[in-house]
Design a protein around this motif. Structure first.
Motif, short mmCIF file in Angstrom:
data_model
loop_
_atom_site.label_atom_id
_atom_site.label_comp_id
_atom_site.label_asym_id
_atom_site.label_seq_id
_atom_site.Cartn_x
_atom_site.Cartn_y
_atom_site.Cartn_z
N THR A 94 -0.62 -1.37 4.71
CA THR A 94 -1.26 -0.06 4.90
C THR A 94 -2.16 0.21 3.69
O THR A 94 -1.86 1.07 2.86
CB THR A 94 -0.22 1.07 5.04
N GLY A 140 -5.48 0.96 3.91
CA GLY A 140 -6.67 1.72 4.28
C GLY A 140 -7.10 1.42 5.69
O GLY A 140 -6.50 0.60 6.40
N SER A 173 3.70 5.38 2.32
CA SER A 173 4.83 6.14 1.76
C SER A 173 5.61 6.87 2.85
O SER A 173 6.85 6.94 2.79
CB SER A 173 4.33 7.14 0.71
N ILE A 176 1.89 5.59 -6.62
CA ILE A 176 1.80 5.78 -5.19
C ILE A 176 1.17 7.14 -4.92
O ILE A 176 1.05 7.96 -5.83
CB ILE A 176 3.17 5.68 -4.50
N LEU A 177 0.76 7.37 -3.70
CA LEU A 177 0.22 8.67 -3.29
C LEU A 177 -0.90 9.14 -4.22
O LEU A 177 -0.95 10.28 -4.65
CB LEU A 177 1.34 9.72 -3.23
N ASN A 178 -1.80 8.22 -4.51
CA ASN A 178 -2.94 8.54 -5.36
C ASN A 178 -3.74 9.69 -4.75
O ASN A 178 -4.02 9.71 -3.56
CB ASN A 178 -3.83 7.31 -5.52
N GLY A 179 -4.12 10.65 -5.58
CA GLY A 179 -4.86 11.81 -5.10
C GLY A 179 -4.04 13.08 -5.16
O GLY A 179 -4.59 14.19 -5.21
N ALA A 201 1.27 14.89 2.95
CA ALA A 201 2.03 13.65 3.08
C ALA A 201 3.44 14.02 3.52
O ALA A 201 4.11 14.81 2.85
CB ALA A 201 2.06 12.88 1.77
N GLU A 247 2.16 -1.45 -4.66
CA GLU A 247 0.97 -0.62 -4.80
C GLU A 247 0.08 -1.17 -5.90
O GLU A 247 0.54 -1.42 -7.01
CB GLU A 247 1.38 0.83 -5.11
N GLY A 280 -0.13 4.48 -0.18
CA GLY A 280 -0.82 5.72 0.16
C GLY A 280 0.06 6.57 1.05
O GLY A 280 1.26 6.33 1.18
N TYR A 281 -0.55 7.57 1.72
CA TYR A 281 0.30 8.48 2.48
C TYR A 281 0.91 7.81 3.71
O TYR A 281 2.07 8.06 4.05
CB TYR A 281 -0.45 9.76 2.85
N GLY A 315 0.82 -1.20 0.00
CA GLY A 315 0.00 0.00 0.00
C GLY A 315 0.86 1.25 0.00
O GLY A 315 1.56 1.52 0.98
#
Length: 468
Positions: free
Chosen positions: A272, A274, A190, A212-215, A353, A207, A186-187, A184
């Motif tokens: 990680t 969610g 990462s 990575i760091l979607n959004g 992040a 991922e 995400g923030y 995972g």
């Protein structure tokens, strides 16, 4: 178990003492309410104890270690650098987490909030029980604010325990692992991947998405990816994690990429992917509270549930699972109970992040603004043109402003680079206040400072840049 034989009356009860709950309790008390707060585990919640705060402590320790290993660019030579991770963990637990959590408890008591230790369960819309291992007490209440937060999601093939860690387990490792797999990107994944990489761990991120760091904006993520590459972090995207198999000395993580099964050996794997809302063991169905398909509580613009006198905030309601969002919603709910005409407005909700470098955003991106029918432009000022960034040897990144073309009103901003988490505060205020680029450009910023980059970006948005 000893059960209370009478009900104790409360004006407002808050369930959960995290950054949403304790803020709600204090603000409700300040508004003249008689308040009690129920907490079964941590005063300060996940964030202060095993989340936001301790992770930033490890991130800071990693930065100090890297600076000690190599500061030759400043003419500083270092020899015989070593890391005593037990001391790092002791500092994190006692000097950072311990001080903050004891401080929160002191603030609750100072504001005359009664602290009830135990697990809350709603009997009906006006009664709840607070249970411990040895006793239970019933309370009646006029109003309630539920702020029970969330917990890590456990995925198939990766049952938490042993060498399969959630973020809490990773933050409490006794030693720095030689190899770590992070499932995972995400923030949370990462941030901790970066922290351990800085502490000397060989890290692989798996991922499922194509980034990575979607959004976050792609050009922001690219800067983070570049730094990961420098540290030897391997990022595998479009990867489906299949199974973790513990061995005598570690764990083998099996995953699939483009239909091909791969595996990697490590000391630990951290999952990680969610978080899940803590709403399933509260008895909310007895209160007439409606839920979404994802187990989130339905609320209105004040945090009011379908029960009317019961409110819900933070990770258990729709929206981003952010501590500062929970604290914001806490004040709205507490003030709504006191009769104030308040409502949530998320247009200036920042997201950060704490990667290398930090990335942050607030408001709308250029794409989002155009999708909403706004006629906007985006202007970027790079930190390479900022004197303070140069003196810190930290020129990676930029400040980008998204403004309307006709009157230069700021509708969004993104920051990538050193201290982005601090720089985004000024831009959040600007978005919240409806400021335009001229308002920012005419504000005198101290020199030399990173904050000048915001002023320079504003001048660029006006078509009159000085340092570009």
């Amino acid at each position: 178990m000893v059960v209370g034989d009478f009900a104790i009356e409360l004006d407002t009860v808050v369930v959960g003492a995290g950054p949403g709950g304790y803020v709600a309790a204090i603000r409700a008390s300040q508004m003249g309410q008689k308040v009690a707060i129920v907490e079964k585990e941590y005063i300060g919640g996940v964030c202060l104890n095993v989340g936001c705060i301790p992770s930033k402590a490890l991130i800071s320790a990693g930065h100090r270690y890297q600076e000690a290993l190599d500061s030759s660019v400043f003419g500083v030579s270092t020899e015989n650098v070593s890391l005593d991770f037990s001391k790092t963990q002791e500092w994190k637990d006692k000097q950072v987490v311990g001080k903050l959590t004891s401080g929160v408890e002191m603030l609750l008591k100072k504001n005359k909030v009664e602290i009830l230790r135990g697990e809350a369960y709603f009997n009906d819309g006006n009664t709840l029980r607070v249970m411990t291992e040895s006793s239970a007490q019933t309370y009646t209440f006029n109003n309630a604010i539920i702020a029970t937060g969330s917990r890590p999601i456990e995925i198939k093939g990766f049952k938490f325990g042993g060498r399969v860690l959630d973020s809490t387990g990773a933050l409490n490792l006794k030693d720095v692992p030689k190899k770590l797999v992070v499932v995972g990107g995400g923030y949370i994944g990462s941030e901790l991947a970066g922290a351990f990489a800085n502490l000397g761990t060989e890290v692989t991120i798996l991922e499922g998405l194509d980034t990575i760091l979607n959004g976050f904006e792609k050009d922001m993520v690219k800067i983070v990816e570049k730094n990961f590459k420098k540290k030897g972090v391997n990022i595998v995207t479009k990867a489906m994690a299949k199974e973790a198999v513990e061995t005598d000395n570690g764990v083998t993580v099996k995953y699939e990429v483009n239909g091909k099964e791969e595996s990697i050996d490590a000391d630990y794997v951290m999952v990680t992917v969610g978080r899940r809302p803590n709403t399933d063991e509260l008895g909310l169905e007895a209160c007439g509270i409606e839920m979404t398909d994802r187990g989130l509580v339905k609320v209105d613009e004040q945090g009011r549930t379908t029960a009317g006198h019961i409110f819900a905030i933070g990770d258990i309601v729709p929206g981003a699972a952010l501590a500062h969002k929970a604290s914001y919603e806490a004040k709205i709910a507490a003030e709504a109970i006191s009769g104030k005409k308040v409502a949530v407005d998320y247009r200036a909700l920042p997201a950060v992040a704490f990667t290398d470098p930090e990335i942050a955003m607030v408001g709308l991106t250029e794409k989002q603004a155009k999708e909403q029918g706004l006629d906007v432009k985006a202007v970027k000022f790079t930190l390479a043109g900022n004197g303070r960034a140069l003196s810190l040897n930290a020129t990676e990144g930029f400040v980008r402003l998204v403004t309307t073309k006709d009157d230069n009103v700021l509708v969004g901003a993104q920051v990538a680079g050193i201290s982005a988490s601090d720089l985004i505060a000024e831009l959040s205020l600007a978005v919240e206040s409806g400021m335009n680029a001229e308002d920012i450009a005419l504000t005198i910023h101290a020199h030399p400072s990173l904050g000048e980059s915001v002023m320079d970006a504003a001048e660029a948005a006006l078509g009159m840049p000085i340092h570009m």
